[in-house]
Design a protein around this motif. Structure first.
Motif, PDB file in Angstrom:
ATOM      1  N   GLN A   2      -9.970  15.284  -9.000  1.00  0.00           N
ATOM      2  CA  GLN A   2     -10.026  14.669 -10.203  1.00  0.00           C
ATOM      3  C   GLN A   2     -11.183  14.978 -11.083  1.00  0.00           C
ATOM      4  O   GLN A   2     -11.184  15.068 -12.160  1.00  0.00           O
ATOM      5  CB  GLN A   2     -10.326  12.934  -9.796  1.00  0.00           C
ATOM      6  CG  GLN A   2     -10.504  12.019 -10.811  1.00  0.00           C
ATOM      7  CD  GLN A   2     -10.713  10.654 -10.202  1.00  0.00           C
ATOM      8  OE1 GLN A   2     -10.918  10.409  -9.245  1.00  0.00           O
ATOM      9  NE2 GLN A   2     -10.689   9.730 -11.309  1.00  0.00           N
ATOM     10  N   LEU A   3     -12.255  15.407 -10.413  1.00  0.00           N
ATOM     11  CA  LEU A   3     -13.150  15.878 -11.322  1.00  0.00           C
ATOM     12  C   LEU A   3     -12.947  17.335 -11.839  1.00  0.00           C
ATOM     13  O   LEU A   3     -13.500  17.810 -12.921  1.00  0.00           O
ATOM     14  CB  LEU A   3     -14.629  16.054 -10.219  1.00  0.00           C
ATOM     15  CG  LEU A   3     -15.092  14.690  -9.729  1.00  0.00           C
ATOM     16  CD1 LEU A   3     -16.231  15.065  -8.883  1.00  0.00           C
ATOM     17  CD2 LEU A   3     -15.428  13.699 -11.027  1.00  0.00           C
ATOM     18  N   ASP A   4     -12.199  18.156 -11.016  1.00  0.00           N
ATOM     19  CA  ASP A   4     -12.106  19.514 -11.380  1.00  0.00           C
ATOM     20  C   ASP A   4     -11.036  19.441 -12.468  1.00  0.00           C
ATOM     21  O   ASP A   4     -10.832  20.604 -13.373  1.00  0.00           O
ATOM     22  CB  ASP A   4     -11.538  20.537 -10.289  1.00  0.00           C
ATOM     23  CG  ASP A   4     -12.625  20.618  -9.376  1.00  0.00           C
ATOM     24  OD1 ASP A   4     -13.863  20.525  -9.510  1.00  0.00           O
ATOM     25  OD2 ASP A   4     -12.452  21.103  -8.062  1.00  0.00           O
ATOM     26  N   HIS A   5     -10.360  18.468 -12.858  1.00  0.00           N
ATOM     27  CA  HIS A   5      -9.032  18.388 -13.548  1.00  0.00           C
ATOM     28  C   HIS A   5      -9.191  17.290 -14.282  1.00  0.00           C
ATOM     29  O   HIS A   5      -8.298  16.442 -14.063  1.00  0.00           O
ATOM     30  CB  HIS A   5      -7.823  18.612 -12.838  1.00  0.00           C
ATOM     31  CG  HIS A   5      -7.593  19.862 -11.879  1.00  0.00           C
ATOM     32  ND1 HIS A   5      -7.255  21.100 -12.616  1.00  0.00           N
ATOM     33  CD2 HIS A   5      -7.611  19.893 -10.683  1.00  0.00           C
ATOM     34  CE1 HIS A   5      -7.176  22.137 -11.586  1.00  0.00           C
ATOM     35  NE2 HIS A   5      -7.441  21.152 -10.439  1.00  0.00           N
ATOM     36  N   PRO A   6     -10.029  16.998 -15.260  1.00  0.00           N
ATOM     37  CA  PRO A   6     -10.252  15.635 -15.998  1.00  0.00           C
ATOM     38  C   PRO A   6      -9.073  15.276 -17.007  1.00  0.00           C
ATOM     39  O   PRO A   6      -8.811  14.197 -17.130  1.00  0.00           O
ATOM     40  CB  PRO A   6     -11.578  16.052 -16.617  1.00  0.00           C
ATOM     41  CG  PRO A   6     -11.854  17.156 -16.848  1.00  0.00           C
ATOM     42  CD  PRO A   6     -10.909  17.999 -15.601  1.00  0.00           C
ATOM     43  N   ASP A   7      -8.498  16.421 -17.312  1.00  0.00           N
ATOM     44  CA  ASP A   7      -7.327  16.236 -18.243  1.00  0.00           C
ATOM     45  C   ASP A   7      -6.051  15.838 -17.683  1.00  0.00           C
ATOM     46  O   ASP A   7      -5.092  15.522 -18.249  1.00  0.00           O
ATOM     47  CB  ASP A   7      -7.341  17.510 -18.995  1.00  0.00           C
ATOM     48  CG  ASP A   7      -8.460  17.954 -20.028  1.00  0.00           C
ATOM     49  OD1 ASP A   7      -9.203  16.939 -20.359  1.00  0.00           O
ATOM     50  OD2 ASP A   7      -8.573  19.051 -20.282  1.00  0.00           O
ATOM     51  N   ALA A   8      -5.942  16.031 -16.379  1.00  0.00           N
ATOM     52  CA  ALA A   8      -4.550  15.726 -15.616  1.00  0.00           C
ATOM     53  C   ALA A   8      -4.770  14.505 -15.301  1.00  0.00           C
ATOM     54  O   ALA A   8      -5.930  13.976 -14.991  1.00  0.00           O
ATOM     55  CB  ALA A   8      -4.550  16.802 -14.445  1.00  0.00           C
ATOM     56  N   GLU A   9      -3.406  13.655 -15.049  1.00  0.00           N
ATOM     57  CA  GLU A   9      -3.363  12.267 -14.701  1.00  0.00           C
ATOM     58  C   GLU A   9      -4.118  12.433 -13.156  1.00  0.00           C
ATOM     59  O   GLU A   9      -3.802  13.139 -12.348  1.00  0.00           O
ATOM     60  CB  GLU A   9      -1.918  11.859 -14.695  1.00  0.00           C
ATOM     61  CG  GLU A   9      -1.949  10.482 -14.427  1.00  0.00           C
ATOM     62  CD  GLU A   9      -0.381  10.029 -14.427  1.00  0.00           C
ATOM     63  OE1 GLU A   9      -0.378   8.820 -14.010  1.00  0.00           O
ATOM     64  OE2 GLU A   9       0.424  10.408 -14.925  1.00  0.00           O
ATOM     65  N   PRO A  10      -4.837  11.571 -12.847  1.00  0.00           N
ATOM     66  CA  PRO A  10      -5.377  11.466 -11.505  1.00  0.00           C
ATOM     67  C   PRO A  10      -4.091  11.146 -10.318  1.00  0.00           C
ATOM     68  O   PRO A  10      -3.323  10.551 -10.606  1.00  0.00           O
ATOM     69  CB  PRO A  10      -6.412  10.463 -11.316  1.00  0.00           C
ATOM     70  CG  PRO A  10      -6.952  10.271 -12.708  1.00  0.00           C
ATOM     71  CD  PRO A  10      -5.477  10.348 -13.621  1.00  0.00           C
ATOM     72  N   ILE A  11      -4.295  11.856  -9.311  1.00  0.00           N
ATOM     73  CA  ILE A  11      -3.078  11.849  -8.245  1.00  0.00           C
ATOM     74  C   ILE A  11      -3.679  11.116  -7.039  1.00  0.00           C
ATOM     75  O   ILE A  11      -4.877  11.177  -6.666  1.00  0.00           O
ATOM     76  CB  ILE A  11      -2.572  13.203  -7.672  1.00  0.00           C
ATOM     77  CG1 ILE A  11      -3.794  14.037  -7.192  1.00  0.00           C
ATOM     78  CG2 ILE A  11      -2.029  13.753  -8.924  1.00  0.00           C
ATOM     79  CD1 ILE A  11      -3.182  15.306  -6.535  1.00  0.00           C
ATOM     80  N   PHE A  12      -2.955  10.144  -6.294  1.00  0.00           N
ATOM     81  CA  PHE A  12      -3.406   9.582  -5.174  1.00  0.00           C
ATOM     82  C   PHE A  12      -3.156  10.631  -4.142  1.00  0.00           C
ATOM     83  O   PHE A  12      -2.180  11.466  -3.783  1.00  0.00           O
ATOM     84  CB  PHE A  12      -2.702   8.094  -5.096  1.00  0.00           C
ATOM     85  CG  PHE A  12      -1.182   8.466  -4.775  1.00  0.00           C
ATOM     86  CD1 PHE A  12      -0.849   8.296  -3.488  1.00  0.00           C
ATOM     87  CD2 PHE A  12      -0.103   8.472  -5.611  1.00  0.00           C
ATOM     88  CE1 PHE A  12       0.616   8.602  -3.172  1.00  0.00           C
ATOM     89  CE2 PHE A  12       1.410   8.396  -5.657  1.00  0.00           C
ATOM     90  CZ  PHE A  12       1.704   8.453  -4.175  1.00  0.00           C
ATOM     91  N   VAL A  13      -3.861   9.978  -2.889  1.00  0.00           N
ATOM     92  CA  VAL A  13      -3.784  10.806  -1.547  1.00  0.00           C
ATOM     93  C   VAL A  13      -3.351   9.924  -0.682  1.00  0.00           C
ATOM     94  O   VAL A  13      -3.895   8.629  -0.487  1.00  0.00           O
ATOM     95  CB  VAL A  13      -5.142  11.457  -1.241  1.00  0.00           C
ATOM     96  CG1 VAL A  13      -6.192  10.461  -1.278  1.00  0.00           C
ATOM     97  CG2 VAL A  13      -4.985  12.285   0.113  1.00  0.00           C
ATOM     98  N   SER A  14      -2.327  10.169   0.238  1.00  0.00           N
ATOM     99  CA  SER A  14      -1.740   9.170   1.284  1.00  0.00           C
ATOM    100  C   SER A  14      -2.265   9.801   2.431  1.00  0.00           C
ATOM    101  O   SER A  14      -1.994  10.988   2.959  1.00  0.00           O
ATOM    102  CB  SER A  14      -0.102   9.273   0.972  1.00  0.00           C
ATOM    103  OG  SER A  14       0.234   8.441   2.144  1.00  0.00           O
TER     104      SER A  14
END
Length: 721
Positions: free
Chosen positions: A530-542
């Motif tokens: 999330q920090l490395d790709h601020p422009d991308a939509e955050p992904i969740f982790v399962s």
């Protein structure tokens, strides 16, 4: 005695004192021979010797009294010349009285009255009664010895160096069933069977030659009347000058019988009268000795290891007395089966009770697995017949582990381990059956045991790593999240997938420690993306969670602490639990799931459709996602056949109907659906058509390292720009 004499000197004054046994013993105690006792005191008194071969000298040597010979009777000169030594030294210096009892031999050594060379065969002096008494004592001692030897309760014989009996007492004659005179001259070794084995015969010959101190052995002797007896034979050397040995024989038959009875009690089970564990392992070890199978036989060995099913319930409900009677009845049937199996064979299988309700049937020189299988079948059939114990009918079954192999290279411990493992398999497979040892299955068990013993240390050593598999939106193909999958980089077995060790971790409780590590690592990685790709939509982790984590730890507190530490938003964390773990949850598990849901964490049911599938209960759970099991997706491999002429023969139309119904049900309950094991474009197309939300499988990506997910996020950000 003065220097002069008024009359003839008594003859006793010239007699040398007799050297008795007490004098010799005293001199030996101090290490000095009797004839050397006073040597240091008289060496200075030695004068030049006188030659008396021509008669007595005209003048006596200096130091002797003038009337030294005045008192001797006439004619004693010749006797004196014959009785005195050829060389006579002065007895004392001038002015000193003579020392009676000391004279000097021709070699200059002092003598105390008896020639040392005659000690072994003493001759009494004719002018004294001491020698006569010594001779009388010797004869009396000899008679006493002979009487004692003859009447001794211990069987004895004197044997010469050639091995022949010189004399034997009555006890030995009675023991051997003959008369004492019949033993004289016989070969002693033949009488007591000393030549039956080379080792004893060699030791016996060494004793005869004087090279060995003693021989003791046990022999079984045959009495002329037909009975046998056990005897302890001892051969001890006599003094060297006797040149003989003493043979003694003790009848130890009663002791051997007592020892045999005690050994039987020690080696047999008191309840069943069968050989016990000690005797069983003794026989097993002997059967595995090389000498037992190299000379004859098949060189193979077999074992049926048996355990009664449900015997504990008999003890608990009917009491141990009934349980013991049941064990005795089972032992009788096992013995009957062994006797029938051993009929027309070289040996009958050994039946033993190893303890509790465990029995073993040992087959020496087995002919193969078929023989052991037949024996196991006969045992099971025999035990199927109900037992009648004083009007009380009981039914019992058994599980049997069967092992059959070459005896060479096999150890007793290894054979029992294999049998015990196979018995466990028989019980796990449903009981009341026999199972044959499988090397491959055993190798898997050994590997499982090795993994279990190294699991906890591996967590501390950092041998685990996470890989991530994308969860892709079925509509636009975008990555919505990832599932964290743990891998074990084992130093011996390489990289292991979760199905190899998660079950072990749940069994021994290490899943709690491992689960905390996976949760913290996955949340930390999701926050970094999330920090490395601020422009991308955050992904969740399962993250997968085992039900034991809910019971054995404070899962809610662990999740809250991890989210606070990593800074990850709760809605970006999804926890997966299996359907069997979630369905039927009540109390603490349900409260934990509700607390996590209230926190904003997504709850997913993994492998849905393969467990309880309690749809009514599903509506009351705080679940947000259903993950369909991959078995449903595999049911429709392709939309059309390879020739495009219709559905593929491997497809199952019912699977699509079931999947469509579960998707519609989930949507009605406000849940999203993820399909697992999507491997082809045809599967993805059909899932998309029936409304599936996300897909996961090799069609999109295999589980990959974190940097590969970073590359996907970078590519997605570029495409959006």
């Amino acid at each position: 005695m003065s220097g002069t004499s008024d009359g003839p000197a008594p003859a006793v004054d010239l007699v040398r004192p007799a050297v008795t046994e007490s004098h010799i013993a005293a001199s030996r105690r101090v290490g000095t021979p009797p004839h050397e006792e006073r040597a240091p005191r008289v060496e200075s008194l030695v004068a030049p010797p006188l030659d008396l071969s021509a008669g007595l000298p005209a003048e006596l040597p200096a130091g002797l009294p003038a009337d030294f010979l005045a008192g001797f009777p006439s004619g004693l000169s010749a006797g004196l010349s014959a009785g005195l030594p050829a060389r006579l030294s002065a007895a004392a210096p001038a002015g000193l009285p003579p020392r009676p009892g000391i004279d000097f031999e021709a070699d200059g050594h002092p003598h105390t009255g008896t020639d040392p060379r005659a000690d072994a065969h003493p001759h009494p002096h004719p002018s004294t009664g001491a020698g006569t008494r010594a001779g009388t004592d010797t004869e009396a001692g000899t008679r006493t010895f002979r009487a004692t030897f003859a009447a001794a309760p211990l069987a004895m014989a004197v044997v010469d160096r050639e091995g022949l009996v010189v004399t034997a007492n009555d006890t030995l004659a009675a023991l051997l069933g003959t008369g004492p005179e019949g033993l004289t001259g016989r070969i002693a070794a033949d009488l007591v069977d000393l030549a039956s084995d080379a080792r004893t015969w060699h030791a016996y010959r060494e004793v005869l030659r004087g090279r060995q101190a003693r021989l003791r052995c046990t022999r079984r002797l045959k009495h002329p009347d037909g009975h046998s007896l056990w005897a302890q034979v001892t051969v001890s050397p006599l003094p060297e000058e006797e040149r003989a040995v003493l043979l003694s024989v003790s009848d130890i038959s009663a002791r051997r019988e007592l020892q045999a009875r005690l050994r039987h009690l020690q080696m047999h089970d008191p309840v069943t009268r069968l050989p016990n564990r000690t005797l069983f392992f003794e026989r097993l070890s002997a059967a595995l000795e090389a000498e037992a199978y190299e000379e004859s036989g098949t060189g193979r060995i077999g074992l049926c290891y048996l355990d009664l099913d449900g015997f504990k319930a008999v003890n608990d409900t009917l009491g141990h007395r009934v349980g013991d009677r049941l064990l005795a009845a089972v032992a009788e049937r096992l013995t009957r089966c062994a006797n029938e199996a051993g009929y027309a064979r070289a040996a009958t299988p050994l039946v033993a009770r190893l303890g509790g309700d465990e029995f073993a049937l040992l087959v020496e020189d087995s002919t193969g697995t078929e023989q052991l299988a037949d024996l196991a079948d006969s045992v099971l059939k025999s035990l199927q017949v109900p037992f009648d114990l004083s009007g009380q009918r009981l039914s019992v079954s058994a599980s049997i582990g069967v092992v059959e192999r070459h005896a060479a290279g096999t150890t007793a411990t290894g054979l029992m381990q294999a049998a015990d493992t196979t018995l466990y398999w028989a019980k796990a497979d449903g009981k009341s059956r026999w199972t044959l040892f499988d090397p491959e299955r055993n190798a898997h068990r050994m590997t499982r045991q090795a993994l279990s013993s190294t699991l906890r240390p591996a967590i501390e050593k950092g041998e685990f790593a996470l890989e991530y598999q994308p969860l892709v939106c079925m509509e636009d193909g975008g990555v919505r999240g990832v599932e964290a999958l743990v891998r074990w980089n084992h130093p011996q077995f390489g990289t292991l997938t979760p199905n190899r060790f998660i079950g072990l971790a749940e069994e021994d409780g290490s899943i709690v420690q491992l689960g905390r590590w996976v949760l913290a690592t996955a949340c930390r990685q999701a926050r970094r993306w999330q920090l490395d790709h601020p422009d991308a939509e955050p992904i969740f982790v399962s993250v997968n969670v085992a039900v034991r984590q809910v019971w054995d730890s404070d899962l809610v507190a662990d999740v809250a602490a991890t989210l606070a530490e990593t800074g990850l938003a709760p809605h970006l964390l999804q926890l997966e639990l299996t359907e069997s773990a979630v369905m039927g949850s009540a109390g603490r598990p349900l409260q934990a799931l509700q607390a996590l849901s209230d926190m904003g964490v997504r709850i997913a049911i993994d492998d849905f459709g393969t467990g309880y599938s309690n749809l009514a209960y599903l509506s009351r759970l705080p679940v947000s996602v259903l993950k369909l099991d991959g078995s449903f997706v595999r049911g429709f491999q392709y939309e059309t056949g390879e020739n495009g002429a219709g559905p593929d023969a491997r497809s199952n139309p019912a699977d699509e109907v079931i999947v469509e119904a579960m998707i519609q049900l989930a949507h009605r309950l406000g849940l999203t659906v993820t399909a697992e094991c999507v491997e082809t474009a045809g599967q993805a197309s059909r899932l998309r058509r029936i409304g599936c939300d996300t897909g996961q499988g090799w069609l999109y990506s295999r589980p990959v390292a974190p940097d590969r997910i970073s590359a996907l996020l970078t590519a997605a950000a570029c495409s959006q720009a």
